[in-house]
Design a protein around this motif. Structure first.
Motif, PDB file in Angstrom:
ATOM      1  N   MET A   1       0.839  -1.191   0.000  1.00  0.00           N
ATOM      2  CA  MET A   1       0.000   0.000   0.000  1.00  0.00           C
ATOM      3  C   MET A   1       0.879   1.247   0.000  1.00  0.00           C
ATOM      4  N   PRO A   2       0.609   2.240  -0.871  1.00  0.00           N
ATOM      5  CA  PRO A   2       1.435   3.458  -0.900  1.00  0.00           C
ATOM      6  C   PRO A   2       1.381   4.200   0.436  1.00  0.00           C
ATOM      7  N   LYS A   3       2.447   4.956   0.698  1.00  0.00           N
ATOM      8  CA  LYS A   3       2.524   5.713   1.946  1.00  0.00           C
ATOM      9  C   LYS A   3       2.712   7.196   1.650  1.00  0.00           C
ATOM     10  N   LEU A   4       1.973   8.014   2.381  1.00  0.00           N
ATOM     11  CA  LEU A   4       2.026   9.468   2.228  1.00  0.00           C
ATOM     12  C   LEU A   4       2.484  10.093   3.531  1.00  0.00           C
ATOM     13  N   LEU A   5       3.476  10.972   3.442  1.00  0.00           N
ATOM     14  CA  LEU A   5       3.933  11.733   4.600  1.00  0.00           C
ATOM     15  C   LEU A   5       3.214  13.077   4.583  1.00  0.00           C
ATOM     16  N   LEU A   6       2.383  13.327   5.584  1.00  0.00           N
ATOM     17  CA  LEU A   6       1.560  14.533   5.651  1.00  0.00           C
ATOM     18  C   LEU A   6       2.134  15.443   6.745  1.00  0.00           C
ATOM     19  N   LEU A   7       2.717  16.566   6.334  1.00  0.00           N
ATOM     20  CA  LEU A   7       3.318  17.493   7.287  1.00  0.00           C
ATOM     21  C   LEU A   7       2.254  18.424   7.840  1.00  0.00           C
ATOM     22  N   GLU A   8       1.848  18.186   9.051  1.00  0.00           N
ATOM     23  CA  GLU A   8       0.912  18.989   9.830  1.00  0.00           C
ATOM     24  C   GLU A   8      -0.510  18.976   9.269  1.00  0.00           C
ATOM     25  N   ALA A   9      -1.358  18.216   9.946  1.00  0.00           N
ATOM     26  CA  ALA A   9      -2.760  18.074   9.540  1.00  0.00           C
ATOM     27  C   ALA A   9      -3.682  19.048  10.260  1.00  0.00           C
ATOM     28  N   MET A  10      -3.109  19.994  10.996  1.00  0.00           N
ATOM     29  CA  MET A  10      -3.917  20.962  11.730  1.00  0.00           C
ATOM     30  C   MET A  10      -4.797  21.768  10.774  1.00  0.00           C
ATOM     31  N   GLY A  11      -6.058  21.954  11.120  1.00  0.00           N
ATOM     32  CA  GLY A  11      -6.957  22.740  10.291  1.00  0.00           C
ATOM     33  C   GLY A  11      -7.749  21.859   9.344  1.00  0.00           C
ATOM     34  N   ASN A  12      -8.749  22.470   8.697  1.00  0.00           N
ATOM     35  CA  ASN A  12      -9.649  21.668   7.859  1.00  0.00           C
ATOM     36  C   ASN A  12      -8.958  21.077   6.637  1.00  0.00           C
ATOM     37  N   THR A  13      -7.923  21.740   6.121  1.00  0.00           N
ATOM     38  CA  THR A  13      -7.247  21.213   4.935  1.00  0.00           C
ATOM     39  C   THR A  13      -6.612  19.854   5.213  1.00  0.00           C
ATOM     40  N   GLY A  14      -5.985  19.715   6.366  1.00  0.00           N
ATOM     41  CA  GLY A  14      -5.359  18.453   6.715  1.00  0.00           C
ATOM     42  C   GLY A  14      -6.353  17.311   6.784  1.00  0.00           C
ATOM     43  N   GLU A  15      -7.537  17.586   7.303  1.00  0.00           N
ATOM     44  CA  GLU A  15      -8.548  16.536   7.398  1.00  0.00           C
ATOM     45  C   GLU A  15      -9.053  16.140   6.013  1.00  0.00           C
ATOM     46  N   TYR A  16      -9.235  17.122   5.126  1.00  0.00           N
ATOM     47  CA  TYR A  16      -9.627  16.795   3.755  1.00  0.00           C
ATOM     48  C   TYR A  16      -8.597  15.875   3.098  1.00  0.00           C
ATOM     49  N   VAL A  17      -7.314  16.198   3.278  1.00  0.00           N
ATOM     50  CA  VAL A  17      -6.255  15.398   2.653  1.00  0.00           C
ATOM     51  C   VAL A  17      -6.184  14.008   3.275  1.00  0.00           C
ATOM     52  N   PHE A  18      -6.302  13.941   4.582  1.00  0.00           N
ATOM     53  CA  PHE A  18      -6.275  12.641   5.258  1.00  0.00           C
ATOM     54  C   PHE A  18      -7.391  11.751   4.717  1.00  0.00           C
ATOM     55  N   ASP A  19      -8.591  12.295   4.616  1.00  0.00           N
ATOM     56  CA  ASP A  19      -9.726  11.513   4.118  1.00  0.00           C
ATOM     57  C   ASP A  19      -9.521  11.087   2.667  1.00  0.00           C
ATOM     58  N   ALA A  20      -9.002  12.003   1.834  1.00  0.00           N
ATOM     59  CA  ALA A  20      -8.776  11.675   0.425  1.00  0.00           C
ATOM     60  C   ALA A  20      -7.749  10.556   0.286  1.00  0.00           C
ATOM     61  N   ALA A  21      -6.688  10.613   1.078  1.00  0.00           N
ATOM     62  CA  ALA A  21      -5.659   9.572   1.014  1.00  0.00           C
ATOM     63  C   ALA A  21      -6.227   8.224   1.416  1.00  0.00           C
ATOM     64  N   ARG A  22      -6.996   8.198   2.472  1.00  0.00           N
ATOM     65  CA  ARG A  22      -7.587   6.934   2.903  1.00  0.00           C
ATOM     66  C   ARG A  22      -8.534   6.379   1.842  1.00  0.00           C
ATOM     67  N   ASP A  23      -9.311   7.263   1.190  1.00  0.00           N
ATOM     68  CA  ASP A  23     -10.216   6.822   0.127  1.00  0.00           C
ATOM     69  C   ASP A  23      -9.446   6.224  -1.053  1.00  0.00           C
ATOM     70  N   LEU A  24      -8.219   6.706  -1.262  1.00  0.00           N
ATOM     71  CA  LEU A  24      -7.384   6.207  -2.348  1.00  0.00           C
ATOM     72  C   LEU A  24      -6.597   4.953  -1.953  1.00  0.00           C
ATOM     73  N   GLY A  25      -6.785   4.491  -0.721  1.00  0.00           N
ATOM     74  CA  GLY A  25      -6.061   3.319  -0.265  1.00  0.00           C
ATOM     75  C   GLY A  25      -4.616   3.596   0.071  1.00  0.00           C
ATOM     76  N   VAL A  26      -4.348   4.789   0.608  1.00  0.00           N
ATOM     77  CA  VAL A  26      -2.984   5.216   0.910  1.00  0.00           C
ATOM     78  C   VAL A  26      -2.803   5.282   2.425  1.00  0.00           C
ATOM     79  N   ASP A  27      -1.730   4.720   2.923  1.00  0.00           N
ATOM     80  CA  ASP A  27      -1.382   4.855   4.339  1.00  0.00           C
ATOM     81  C   ASP A  27      -0.870   6.276   4.592  1.00  0.00           C
ATOM     82  N   VAL A  28      -1.288   6.878   5.703  1.00  0.00           N
ATOM     83  CA  VAL A  28      -0.931   8.258   5.993  1.00  0.00           C
ATOM     84  C   VAL A  28      -0.108   8.330   7.272  1.00  0.00           C
TER      85      VAL A  28
END
Length: 414
Positions: A1-28
């Protein structure tokens, strides 16, 4: 499974990205600081990370140390992509991606997308129409530079590296410059991480016109602008954002002009593979002036507005770009959406918010400050106490409904 390094998920943008990555089958792998995770992350985001992600702690105030730590981590974990969901970390994300041989922007020019002093210089060097700009470290230097550059009042005074309209003011005469300069110079660390910021104060000519924002997707150097959308700011000496409407009510010729300007700005600032969020003004003569550009997703729930209005998931695109995948930019709907922020009439203790109503156009309303909490006086984006999201068939309908909501809302402060 692909892995994504997400630098600072604070704020609504981080949550959008976290959800999108999970929907794509990506480990965050979410990188933050313990205090920020505990005090600034929503309970929902903390729960998502605990259930579906990995949490890594670092000290972002030491950028070199963080780069070393995260490079070693990414190599050991086999990370496939790097994104920053907090704009102060976009230069670090570009450097980290380059060191790892992963898709990303030009690290040698990444600061020009974050530092307004460097950005203005890059715009000038590439012939991008933008407000004339000087930058000073002292008040005496500011007066001298204004004279040398023949900049007339009013001017806009702002910190080189802050965000959210912090320390930004319109100065209408020489007698107002000292107070504005001191205010801009008072924000030399970005909290909550304590990242040191450029101490220069940026002073720009004030330009009229109407302000818009636009997103640009850049894939291996090829830039595709999306559509302009409205950006609404307060009048007066302080210019805080109070709303956005997606898309803007613009004729096709004007929209084309805005798109061309956004593409030119992205190329000038070294956005070679990623997202560019651009803010600019359209003048009465049909020309543009670039205000600023960030190599990041937009905040203010604009990711959600674009998805709701046009069916384009920019967070998903952001993750796909980081992983080297080709994103799909095709709209799947043709409606409009908007957000309006609720701000108190003055600082104090929030007593109540009422009058939002429940019309069919209001898709969501939410308070971000609880009654009994202290609120800041209006003047920057941190004075907000809540927001209303609206959805309708056209931008005109959204704007009319939003105006009615704001007219009806009552915010009581003690």
């Amino acid at each position: 499974m692909p892995k994504l390094l997400l630098l600072e998920a604070m704020g609504n943008t981080g949550e959008y990205v976290f959800d999108a990555a999970r929907d794509l089958g990506v480990d965050v792998i979410v990188v933050t600081h313990q205090d920020v995770h505990d005090d600034w992350y929503s309970p929902a985001l903390r729960a998502k990370i605990q259930a579906h992600g990995t949490l890594v702690l670092t000290d972002f105030s030491d950028s070199e140390g963080a780069l070393r730590q995260l490079t070693e981590l990414a190599r050991s974990e086999g990370v496939d992509g790097v994104v920053a969901c907090w704009e102060f970390l976009t230069p670090l994300a570009a450097r980290l991606a380059a060191d790892l041989g992963l898709p990303g922007n030009d690290p040698s020019r990444a600061l020009s997308c974050r530092n307004k002093r460097i950005m203005a210089r890059a715009f000038a060097e590439h012939g991008i129409p933008a407000p004339r700009t000087v930058a000073a470290r002292t008040l005496d230097e500011a007066y001298a530079l204004l004279d040398t550059a023949a900049l007339d009042y009013p001017v806009v005074v702002k910190p080189s590296e802050q965000s959210g309209s912090w320390g930004v003011s319109v100065v209408r005469g020489a007698d107002e410059l000292a107070a504005a300069f001191a205010d801009a110079r008072s924000h030399l660390f970005q909290m909550p991480h304590g990242i040191p910021l450029d101490p220069h104060v940026v002073i720009q000519e004030y330009v009229g016109g109407v302000e818009f924002s636009i997103e640009t997707v850049v894939v291996n150097g090829v830039a595709t602008p999306l559509f302009p959308y409205d950006k609404f700011t307060t009048d007066g000496d302080r210019r805080a954002e109070f709303g956005h409407t997606v898309p803007a009510e613009l004729d096709e010729a004007s929209a084309h002009t805005v798109r061309e300007a956004a593409v030119a700005a992205a190329h000038a600032l070294g956005v070679t593979h990623g997202i560019a969020h651009t803010e600019l003004k359209l003048l009465p003569d049909g020309t543009t002036r670039l205000i600023e550009l960030g190599a990041r997703l937009p905040g203010d729930h604009i990711v959600g507005l674009i998805r709701q209005a046009r069916g384009i998931d920019e967070a998903r695109i952001y993750v796909q770009l980081a992983l080297g995948r080709e994103p799909d930019l095709t709209p799947t709907s043709d409606t409009a959406a908007g957000i309006r922020f609720l701000t108190p009439p003055r600082g104090g203790v929030l007593r109540s918010v009422s009058g939002i109503g429940d019309s069919g156009t209001v898709a969501l309303s939410r308070l971000t400050v609880e009654p009994g909490d202290r609120v800041r006086p209006p003047g920057d984006n941190d004075s907000r106490v809540g927001y209303v999201i609206l959805h309708a068939e056209t931008a005109a309908e959204v704007n009319a409904a939003a105006a009615q909501v704001l007219a009806n809302v009552s915010i009581e402060v003690g």
